[in-house]
Design an enzyme around this catalytic site. Structure first.
Site, short mmCIF file in Angstrom:
data_model
loop_
_atom_site.label_atom_id
_atom_site.label_comp_id
_atom_site.label_asym_id
_atom_site.label_seq_id
_atom_site.Cartn_x
_atom_site.Cartn_y
_atom_site.Cartn_z
N TYR A 285 36.73 40.64 45.90
CA TYR A 285 36.13 39.32 45.97
C TYR A 285 34.62 39.50 46.09
CZ TYR A 285 40.80 37.65 47.35
OH TYR A 285 42.15 37.35 47.39
N HIS A 293 38.68 32.74 43.97
CA HIS A 293 39.74 33.74 43.74
C HIS A 293 39.13 35.08 43.36
CE1 HIS A 293 43.01 30.93 44.03
NE2 HIS A 293 42.48 30.14 43.13
N LYS A 340 42.48 37.55 36.32
CA LYS A 340 41.82 38.69 36.97
C LYS A 340 41.63 39.79 35.93
CE LYS A 340 43.97 37.76 41.44
NZ LYS A 340 43.23 36.52 41.55
#
Lengths: 386, 142
Positions: A285, A293, A340
């Protein structure tokens, strides 16, 4: 209508900005710290920031390979200043006691306050209902198409069923409606007898715990049973021994590999959390889970400088050696769906012959490891030209 | 097989003690399963837990679900999974009541699911993921 929509939009933006500023204030400090008290600070007085002592006491629990923090204030210190650890009965921040008190208050009288877990549960329930409705609409549309084709095979099937999408379904509005439904009533206080004991602790992995203890000096760790203080050199050896009681002094001890990766990314300013929910080792992060997120999902890929170390290794470390395209594809697909980027962190394990046993007994050995990141992204030629 | 406390089972299987305790706390306190008890899958040399899910009430009868804890660093195989299901077939749990570690009354469910288990994979920071493993091929749910 237009002026009302503009006003509503600006109010929403103002609310979001205030929430972001509040988060910046609460979670602004990236690490816990201890300001040393000496004559210089006393002389300079209020010109310098106030003395800060973020000392936290933790206990080492060998069976779960973790360090536990019981004091609630200290839990929040570690969580708010670097997002270290996780509540063992919560998704992230320790909120079990708050949820439990809320539940007991609701049993006495209706309550509206929701913690992160309850909010997520409601959101998932709405999403599940929406998916069910969409599946039923798709099945109805297919049946209608079949009937239309059977009656008139020469023309395009006529379908009147509307298949809902996430935009038309207004999922966020439904959630807001549930949250604000009904009058908000004050919840009754619980008596001392009714208030539950806090059964939750903040749990840090060994890599997290050692990082905080070593780099900030804020975490003091004691034995779980005796309460005896564990010094930093002892902690370094204990962490390796916990992972491998019979072979603690090997350069490829699983704790060393985990710690090298953790220390590498934390030192670069990332907030590093466990990636078990996304089939990876770590999530990175930029600022912390409360802000956004995770953008990157890290898989640790150890590689041995000396092949003999691999052959004699008792550990069977994961992801060593050639990986199949099926593995790559599965991992990348799973993480792409949750927005991601997959990062392979190749960690080169130095040859054990080049490392003295005395060096293994100190954290300085991590400087002998090498970490290289490789980003994996699926390339679709037809879509990625622009 | 009579009631076993989580502590007793943890002592019998020290390498799985951390996972067992972590999953028990999660099921009992966070997920709010009812009547969570420890069971000994002796045939598979593994501890496990059995409890009743909160949404089980609609069935009218309490049907237990078996949860097998394991660590992220454990190596699993198809034989391992086969041994678990074989041990479940041999499982006999007495329908008695007892007091758990929080001094709450728990009782064994008289029935439990035998065709699937939940595999609880734990990690060091107490993160847990649950996977449903079925014995054989099952149709995916819509």
């Amino acid at each position: 209508m237009q002026p009302n929509k503009a006003t509503e939009s600006s109010l929403v933006q103002k609310g979001q900005r205030q929430a972001r500023l509040e988060n910046e204030r609460i979670y602004g400090q990236p690490l816990p710290r201890r300001t040393p008290k000496n004559w210089l600070f006393e002389l300079l007085g209020s010109w310098y920031p106030q003395d800060t002592d973020d000392t936290v006491i933790g206990v080492l629990d060998a069976p779960s390979r973790s360090v536990w923090v019981f004091d609630q204030e200290q839990q929040m210190t570690l969580w708010r200043k670097g997002f270290f650890g996780k509540g063992n009965l919560s998704r992230s921040e320790p909120t079990w006691l708050k949820r439990e008190i809320n539940r007991l208050q609701v049993e006495k009288k209706g309550g509206k306050e929701l913690t992160a877990e309850e909010l997520t549960a409601k959101r998932r329930m709405i999403r599940k209902q929406f998916k069910q409705q969409r599946a039923e609409a798709v099945a109805a549309a297919e049946a209608e198409a079949e009937v239309s084709f059977a009656s008139n095979p020469n023309s395009a099937p006529v379908i009147t069923t509307v298949i809902p999408s996430t935009q038309t379904a207004g999922l966020n509005q439904q959630l807001q409606a549930i949250l604000s439904a009904g009058d908000v009533e004050a919840l009754p206080d619980l008596t001392i007898e009714e208030t539950p004991d806090n059964m939750e602790h903040l749990q840090l992995s060994l890599a997290e715990a050692f990082f905080v203890a070593w780099t900030t000096g804020c975490l003091i760790i004691r034995e779980h049973d005796s309460g005896e203080l564990i010094t930093l050199p002892d902690l370094w050896l204990r962490c390796q021994k916990i992972h491998s009681p019979t072979w603690p002094n090997r350069i490829d001890n699983p704790f060393l590999i985990q710690y090298v990766a953790y220390h590498h990314f934390r030192s670069l300013g990332w907030v590093v959390k466990s990636g078990i929910k996304f089939c990876v080792d770590y999530l990175l992060y930029k600022k912390g889970p409360v802000f956004h997120h995770a953008e990157f999902a890290v898989v640790v890929v150890p590689s041995y400088e000396d092949p003999e170390d691999l052959q004699t290794s008792p550990y069977n470390l994961p992801n060593v050696g050639p990986m199949s395209w099926q593995w790559f594809s599965t991992l990348n697909r799973a993480n792409s769906q949750v927005m991601k980027t997959l990062v392979l962190a190749h960690i080169t394990i130095p040859a054990s012959k080049s490392i003295s046993s005395s060096l293994l007994e100190t954290p300085k050995v991590i400087s002998k490891f090498n970490v290289r990141e490789i980003v994996i992204r699926r390339f679709v030629a037809a879509r990625m030209r622009d | 097989m009579s009631h076993i406390s989580v502590a007793t089972l943890a002592n019998k299987y020290p390498s799985n003690a951390g996972d067992l305790t972590q999953v028990y706390n999660d099921l009992h306190l966070a997920q709010r399963w009812r009547n969570v008890i420890a069971i000994d899958l002796d045939a598979a040399k593994r501890p496990a837990l059995m409890g009743v899910k909160p949404d089980n009430e609609e069935h009218g009868v309490d049907v237990g679900t078996i949860v097998v804890p394991c660590s992220l660093s454990d190596h699993l195989s198809l034989n391992w999974i086969k041994d678990i299901f074989r041990a479940i077939e041999l499982l006999k749990v007495e329908s008695t009541s007892a007091t758990d570690s929080q001094n709450e009354q728990v009782s064994c469910p008289s029935e439990w699911h035998r065709t699937f288990i939940y595999l609880a994979i734990t990690s060091q920071d107490s993160s847990q993921v649950y996977y449903k493993l079925s014995d054989g091929i099952v149709k995916p749910q819509m």
